[in-house]
Design a protein around this motif. Structure first.
Motif, mmCIF file in Angstrom:
data_model
loop_
_atom_site.group_PDB
_atom_site.id
_atom_site.type_symbol
_atom_site.label_atom_id
_atom_site.label_comp_id
_atom_site.label_asym_id
_atom_site.label_seq_id
_atom_site.Cartn_x
_atom_site.Cartn_y
_atom_site.Cartn_z
ATOM 1 N N UNK A 37 22.520 -19.031 66.046
ATOM 2 C CA UNK A 37 21.886 -17.788 66.036
ATOM 3 C C UNK A 37 22.086 -16.723 67.157
ATOM 4 N N UNK A 38 22.532 -17.318 68.461
ATOM 5 C CA UNK A 38 22.714 -16.634 69.641
ATOM 6 C C UNK A 38 24.406 -15.899 69.245
ATOM 7 N N UNK A 39 25.061 -16.427 68.603
ATOM 8 C CA UNK A 39 26.493 -16.291 68.068
ATOM 9 C C UNK A 39 26.089 -15.015 67.199
ATOM 10 N N UNK A 40 25.183 -15.006 66.350
ATOM 11 C CA UNK A 40 24.847 -14.077 65.306
ATOM 12 C C UNK A 40 24.335 -12.807 65.935
ATOM 13 N N UNK A 41 23.676 -13.032 67.066
ATOM 14 C CA UNK A 41 23.181 -11.846 68.002
ATOM 15 C C UNK A 41 24.028 -11.266 68.665
ATOM 16 N N UNK A 42 25.207 -11.876 69.134
ATOM 17 C CA UNK A 42 26.383 -11.174 69.771
ATOM 18 C C UNK A 42 27.024 -10.341 68.605
ATOM 19 N N UNK A 43 27.280 -11.189 67.618
ATOM 20 C CA UNK A 43 28.029 -10.135 66.408
ATOM 21 C C UNK A 43 27.265 -9.069 66.221
ATOM 22 N N UNK A 44 25.895 -9.041 66.097
ATOM 23 C CA UNK A 44 25.192 -7.903 65.716
ATOM 24 C C UNK A 44 25.044 -6.724 66.734
ATOM 25 N N UNK A 45 24.979 -7.216 68.037
ATOM 26 C CA UNK A 45 25.254 -6.439 69.207
ATOM 27 C C UNK A 45 26.562 -5.696 68.993
ATOM 28 N N UNK A 46 27.911 -6.345 68.783
ATOM 29 C CA UNK A 46 28.977 -5.937 68.769
ATOM 30 C C UNK A 46 29.071 -4.908 67.711
ATOM 31 N N UNK A 47 28.365 -5.237 66.517
ATOM 32 C CA UNK A 47 28.367 -4.273 65.406
ATOM 33 C C UNK A 47 27.802 -2.970 65.831
ATOM 34 N N UNK A 48 26.560 -2.990 66.460
ATOM 35 C CA UNK A 48 26.059 -1.944 66.750
ATOM 36 C C UNK A 48 26.691 -0.966 67.685
ATOM 37 N N UNK A 49 27.058 -1.696 68.924
ATOM 38 C CA UNK A 49 28.173 -1.023 69.730
ATOM 39 C C UNK A 49 29.185 -0.217 69.153
ATOM 40 N N UNK A 50 29.976 -0.789 68.291
ATOM 41 C CA UNK A 50 30.950 -0.343 67.587
ATOM 42 C C UNK A 50 30.506 0.825 66.810
ATOM 43 N N UNK A 51 29.352 0.744 66.204
ATOM 44 C CA UNK A 51 28.965 1.975 65.423
ATOM 45 C C UNK A 51 28.340 2.942 66.144
ATOM 46 N N UNK A 52 27.954 2.686 67.229
ATOM 47 C CA UNK A 52 27.490 3.608 68.037
ATOM 48 C C UNK A 52 28.481 4.491 69.030
ATOM 49 N N UNK A 53 29.541 3.482 69.539
ATOM 50 C CA UNK A 53 30.300 4.066 70.556
ATOM 51 C C UNK A 53 31.810 4.167 69.992
ATOM 52 N N UNK A 54 32.172 3.688 69.215
ATOM 53 C CA UNK A 54 33.540 3.503 68.851
ATOM 54 C C UNK A 54 34.105 4.380 67.420
ATOM 55 N N UNK A 55 35.428 4.400 67.488
ATOM 56 C CA UNK A 55 36.044 5.180 66.299
ATOM 57 C C UNK A 55 36.148 3.885 65.279
#
Length: 405
Positions: free
Chosen positions: A387-405
């Protein structure tokens, strides 16, 4: 460095061998060790590390002066004998999510920041979210300078002893103006996700909540020679008030807890002269909270009068309901719905967070990671590794969607 290795490295810091819980209090040795860990993680990734005027730590990828930054993180301090996940999960996950973004080859078009807010739990000085409150201007310099721990040490003295300058304390509007969005990942402090079978959730709002101090003042006397009829025992009034708090909370669908108590003279064979109890109460809306606290105080005054005891009630802190930025919340839901197969239900929480303090100044949102027991502020606090790893992936997805091309 992987999430697992970072987690293992941080795990022993401030841990009590007696209780198995954590005692990472603000401006103590354990806090210093946590701050050192944060700085080393930032520097190992080539991030620019800085400590702001209020003792909060920041790690930057890109120039924050460019503005519209996306920031994530949480806190590293703990409640007395607290669990490992409350706060640190958000900080460790932030560094791990950045690593995942780099592994994907994502290119940020906005500055990315990771933050460790100081003294979030308020375990030492009795006020939660001191670092974020100061930054947001929700706590004045004068109020901060009056904060004192159980040993009579003021916040400024504690900061000086830890090597920081308390003369810099104060609002930091320029820093907040550079942030376009703050997303805090946190272990869920409840069982909503466990009951729904979901690993990740998105916060809708933080319940209004506060802390009240009840001072019951009676008459000290000999426990063996004073007739029951002659006693003015504040412990009786306090005990009856604790039960009243439970009743009022149940009636309103809220929560109310007397979790801290001080007794004077605190002798086994002495009737107390003073019983001081701290009430924490939270509810889904302001009306319900007002009803609960008013009912508890009314009952307490009736009990005190019946036992010939004086009562003072002081509200020490209060946070109104916090509705997280709807546009940002909806964007998180859209990103996760597009990039992952995990469902992310929207749910409220009764726990306060730095994200809630900052919500009046900048757009904020929160992600929750499933807690199978629902236990928090305890060594039994837990989240499964997957679940912690799923949280990391979800956070990475959010950061990519908000801040990356």
């Amino acid at each position: 460095m992987s999430f697992h290795s970072m987690w293992a490295e941080l795990l022993p810091v401030g841990r009590s061998s007696a209780s198995g819980g954590y005692r990472r209090y603000a401006w103590t040795g354990a806090d210093t060790d946590c701050r050192t860990w944060f700085r080393e993680q930032a520097e190992a990734r080539g991030l620019v590390h800085e400590t702001d005027r209020n003792g909060n730590q920041w790690a930057w990828l890109g120039d924050p002066a460019a503005g519209n930054a996306v920031v994530t993180g949480s806190h590293l301090d703990s409640v007395p004998d607290g669990g490992a996940f409350d706060g640190p999960l958000g900080v460790v996950s932030a560094f791990a999510a950045l690593d995942e973004l780099r592994g994907r080859g994502a290119r940020p078009t906005r500055p990315l920041g990771i933050v460790n807010f100081g003294d979030e739990e308020g375990a030492r000085f009795g006020l939660a979210c001191v670092g974020s409150r100061l930054t947001a201007g929700a706590l004045t310099v004068e109020q901060a300078h009056r904060l004192t721990d159980g040993d009579g040490v003021t916040l400024p003295r504690a900061m000086e002893a830890a090597g920081y300058d308390p003369d810099t304390l104060g609002p930091d509007p320029e820093r907040l103006a550079r942030i376009g969005a703050f997303v805090e990942l946190h272990v869920e402090q409840g069982r909503a996700l466990d009951l729904s079978g979901d690993r990740i959730g998105i916060a809708s709002a933080i319940w209004p909540h506060g802390r009240w101090r009840f001072d019951f003042r009676g008459e000290a006397n000999h426990a063996g020679t004073t007739r029951l009829a002659d006693r003015h025992d504040p412990m009786l009034s306090y005990a009856e008030t604790v039960l009243a708090a439970r009743r009022e909370a149940e009636l309103a669908g809220a929560v109310a807890t007397f979790g801290k108590i001080g007794v004077e003279p605190n002798g086994v064979n002495a009737i107390p002269s003073l019983v001081r109890g701290w009430l924490d109460s939270r509810a889904a809306d302001q009306e319900s909270l007002d009803t609960v606290v008013t009912g508890i105080e009314k009952a307490a005054r009736e009990y005190a009068a019946a036992h010939g005891v004086d009562l003072d009630v002081v509200r020490e802190s209060f946070t109104p309901v916090v509705e997280f930025d709807h546009a940002l919340r909806d964007e998180l839901a859209r990103i996760l719905g597009t990039r992952t197969e995990l469902k992310a239900p929207v749910l409220g929480t009764g726990a306060g967070h730095d994200a809630g303090i900052l919500s009046d100044r900048i757009p904020t949102a929160m992600l929750f990671v499933r807690n199978p027991t629902g236990v928090s502020h305890s060594p039994a606090e837990h989240a499964a590794e997957d679940d912690c790893v799923a949280g990391v992936t979800a956070l990475a997805d959010v950061l990519e969607g908000l801040a990356c091309t």
